[in-house]
Motif scaffolding. Structure first.
Motif, PDB file in Angstrom:
ATOM      1  N   LEU A  80       0.821  -1.211   0.000  1.00  0.00           N
ATOM      2  CA  LEU A  80       0.000   0.000   0.000  1.00  0.00           C
ATOM      3  C   LEU A  80       0.857   1.263   0.000  1.00  0.00           C
ATOM      4  O   LEU A  80       0.581   2.212  -0.739  1.00  0.00           O
ATOM      5  CB  LEU A  80      -0.925  -0.006   1.216  1.00  0.00           C
ATOM      6  CG  LEU A  80      -2.086  -0.989   1.158  1.00  0.00           C
ATOM      7  CD1 LEU A  80      -2.843  -0.985   2.483  1.00  0.00           C
ATOM      8  CD2 LEU A  80      -3.012  -0.651   0.011  1.00  0.00           C
ATOM      9  N   ALA A  81       1.888   1.278   0.827  1.00  0.00           N
ATOM     10  CA  ALA A  81       2.742   2.464   0.907  1.00  0.00           C
ATOM     11  C   ALA A  81       3.452   2.731  -0.424  1.00  0.00           C
ATOM     12  O   ALA A  81       3.483   3.878  -0.897  1.00  0.00           O
ATOM     13  CB  ALA A  81       3.762   2.295   2.024  1.00  0.00           C
ATOM     14  N   MET A  82       4.006   1.684  -1.031  1.00  0.00           N
ATOM     15  CA  MET A  82       4.718   1.893  -2.294  1.00  0.00           C
ATOM     16  C   MET A  82       3.779   2.290  -3.426  1.00  0.00           C
ATOM     17  O   MET A  82       4.129   3.117  -4.268  1.00  0.00           O
ATOM     18  CB  MET A  82       5.511   0.636  -2.664  1.00  0.00           C
ATOM     19  CG  MET A  82       6.738   0.428  -1.816  1.00  0.00           C
ATOM     20  SD  MET A  82       7.807  -0.893  -2.408  1.00  0.00           S
ATOM     21  CE  MET A  82       6.973  -2.330  -1.771  1.00  0.00           C
ATOM     22  N   LEU A  83       2.567   1.717  -3.448  1.00  0.00           N
ATOM     23  CA  LEU A  83       1.604   2.101  -4.482  1.00  0.00           C
ATOM     24  C   LEU A  83       1.156   3.550  -4.309  1.00  0.00           C
ATOM     25  O   LEU A  83       1.012   4.284  -5.295  1.00  0.00           O
ATOM     26  CB  LEU A  83       0.394   1.166  -4.463  1.00  0.00           C
ATOM     27  CG  LEU A  83       0.613  -0.223  -5.058  1.00  0.00           C
ATOM     28  CD1 LEU A  83      -0.609  -1.094  -4.812  1.00  0.00           C
ATOM     29  CD2 LEU A  83       0.924  -0.137  -6.542  1.00  0.00           C
ATOM     30  N   LEU A  84       0.927   3.964  -3.070  1.00  0.00           N
ATOM     31  CA  LEU A  84       0.510   5.347  -2.839  1.00  0.00           C
ATOM     32  C   LEU A  84       1.635   6.340  -3.122  1.00  0.00           C
ATOM     33  O   LEU A  84       1.394   7.424  -3.663  1.00  0.00           O
ATOM     34  CB  LEU A  84       0.008   5.510  -1.408  1.00  0.00           C
ATOM     35  CG  LEU A  84      -1.329   4.829  -1.109  1.00  0.00           C
ATOM     36  CD1 LEU A  84      -1.629   4.923   0.392  1.00  0.00           C
ATOM     37  CD2 LEU A  84      -2.442   5.461  -1.910  1.00  0.00           C
ATOM     38  N   LEU A  85       2.859   5.979  -2.750  1.00  0.00           N
ATOM     39  CA  LEU A  85       3.973   6.903  -2.962  1.00  0.00           C
ATOM     40  C   LEU A  85       4.403   6.988  -4.425  1.00  0.00           C
ATOM     41  O   LEU A  85       4.788   8.051  -4.899  1.00  0.00           O
ATOM     42  CB  LEU A  85       5.158   6.500  -2.093  1.00  0.00           C
ATOM     43  CG  LEU A  85       4.978   6.728  -0.588  1.00  0.00           C
ATOM     44  CD1 LEU A  85       6.146   6.124   0.179  1.00  0.00           C
ATOM     45  CD2 LEU A  85       4.836   8.200  -0.281  1.00  0.00           C
ATOM     46  N   SER A  86       4.323   5.886  -5.141  1.00  0.00           N
ATOM     47  CA  SER A  86       4.779   5.899  -6.538  1.00  0.00           C
ATOM     48  C   SER A  86       3.712   6.388  -7.497  1.00  0.00           C
ATOM     49  O   SER A  86       4.020   6.860  -8.579  1.00  0.00           O
ATOM     50  CB  SER A  86       5.230   4.503  -6.957  1.00  0.00           C
ATOM     51  OG  SER A  86       4.099   3.651  -7.048  1.00  0.00           O
ATOM     52  N   GLN A  87       2.457   6.273  -7.125  1.00  0.00           N
ATOM     53  CA  GLN A  87       1.323   6.667  -7.955  1.00  0.00           C
ATOM     54  C   GLN A  87       1.390   6.040  -9.344  1.00  0.00           C
ATOM     55  O   GLN A  87       1.073   6.668 -10.353  1.00  0.00           O
ATOM     56  CB  GLN A  87       1.236   8.190  -8.055  1.00  0.00           C
ATOM     57  CG  GLN A  87       0.988   8.856  -6.726  1.00  0.00           C
ATOM     58  CD  GLN A  87       0.945  10.357  -6.829  1.00  0.00           C
ATOM     59  OE1 GLN A  87       1.217  10.917  -7.881  1.00  0.00           O
ATOM     60  NE2 GLN A  87       0.627  11.024  -5.748  1.00  0.00           N
ATOM     61  N   THR A  88       1.794   4.808  -9.406  1.00  0.00           N
ATOM     62  CA  THR A  88       1.885   4.112 -10.679  1.00  0.00           C
ATOM     63  C   THR A  88       0.514   3.600 -11.093  1.00  0.00           C
ATOM     64  O   THR A  88      -0.337   3.307 -10.266  1.00  0.00           O
ATOM     65  CB  THR A  88       2.885   2.946 -10.604  1.00  0.00           C
ATOM     66  OG1 THR A  88       3.040   2.388 -11.896  1.00  0.00           O
ATOM     67  CG2 THR A  88       2.418   1.861  -9.658  1.00  0.00           C
ATOM     68  N   SER A  89       0.308   3.509 -12.384  1.00  0.00           N
ATOM     69  CA  SER A  89      -0.960   2.986 -12.896  1.00  0.00           C
ATOM     70  C   SER A  89      -0.724   1.893 -13.940  1.00  0.00           C
ATOM     71  O   SER A  89      -1.682   1.297 -14.426  1.00  0.00           O
ATOM     72  CB  SER A  89      -1.796   4.115 -13.503  1.00  0.00           C
ATOM     73  OG  SER A  89      -1.087   4.731 -14.557  1.00  0.00           O
ATOM     74  N   SER A  90       0.530   1.643 -14.251  1.00  0.00           N
ATOM     75  CA  SER A  90       0.827   0.607 -15.249  1.00  0.00           C
ATOM     76  C   SER A  90       0.873  -0.766 -14.588  1.00  0.00           C
ATOM     77  O   SER A  90       1.173  -0.899 -13.402  1.00  0.00           O
ATOM     78  CB  SER A  90       2.156   0.894 -15.942  1.00  0.00           C
ATOM     79  OG  SER A  90       3.222   0.729 -15.045  1.00  0.00           O
ATOM     80  N   GLY A  91       0.577  -1.781 -15.372  1.00  0.00           N
ATOM     81  CA  GLY A  91       0.604  -3.146 -14.855  1.00  0.00           C
ATOM     82  C   GLY A  91       1.992  -3.596 -14.466  1.00  0.00           C
ATOM     83  O   GLY A  91       2.167  -4.328 -13.480  1.00  0.00           O
TER      84      GLY A  91
END
Length: 78
Positions: free
Chosen positions: A21-32
């Motif tokens: 969760l932390a890495m997804l929120l911090l990176s704001q990535t949307s690619s698979g």
């Protein structure tokens, strides 16, 4: 290989969930590909945490094998 303890499973699982969760929120990535890389990194981190949790019952300090010499004894308080 011994079975993992409940503490190891809990720490590893919490690490995977919260680090993902932390890495997804911090990176704001949307690619698979980005999500897959983050998921793999979180799994590796969770595995590392689960393996490094201290195993219960193992003590680092042991009692001396023989009798204690007078010089080695701790003086008592007066």
């Amino acid at each position: 290989m011994p079975r993992p303890t409940a503490a190891q499973l809990a720490y590893g699982s919490c690490t995977v969930i919260f680090s993902t969760l932390a890495m997804l929120l911090l990176s704001q990535t949307s690619s698979g590909v980005g999500v897959a890389v983050i998921a793999l990194a979180a799994l590796a981190l969770g595995l590392l945490v689960a393996l490094t949790v201290a195993v219960p019952g193992v003590r680092a300090e042991r009692a001396p094998a023989g009798p204690v010499a007078e010089e080695e004894r701790v003086p008592t308080a007066l």
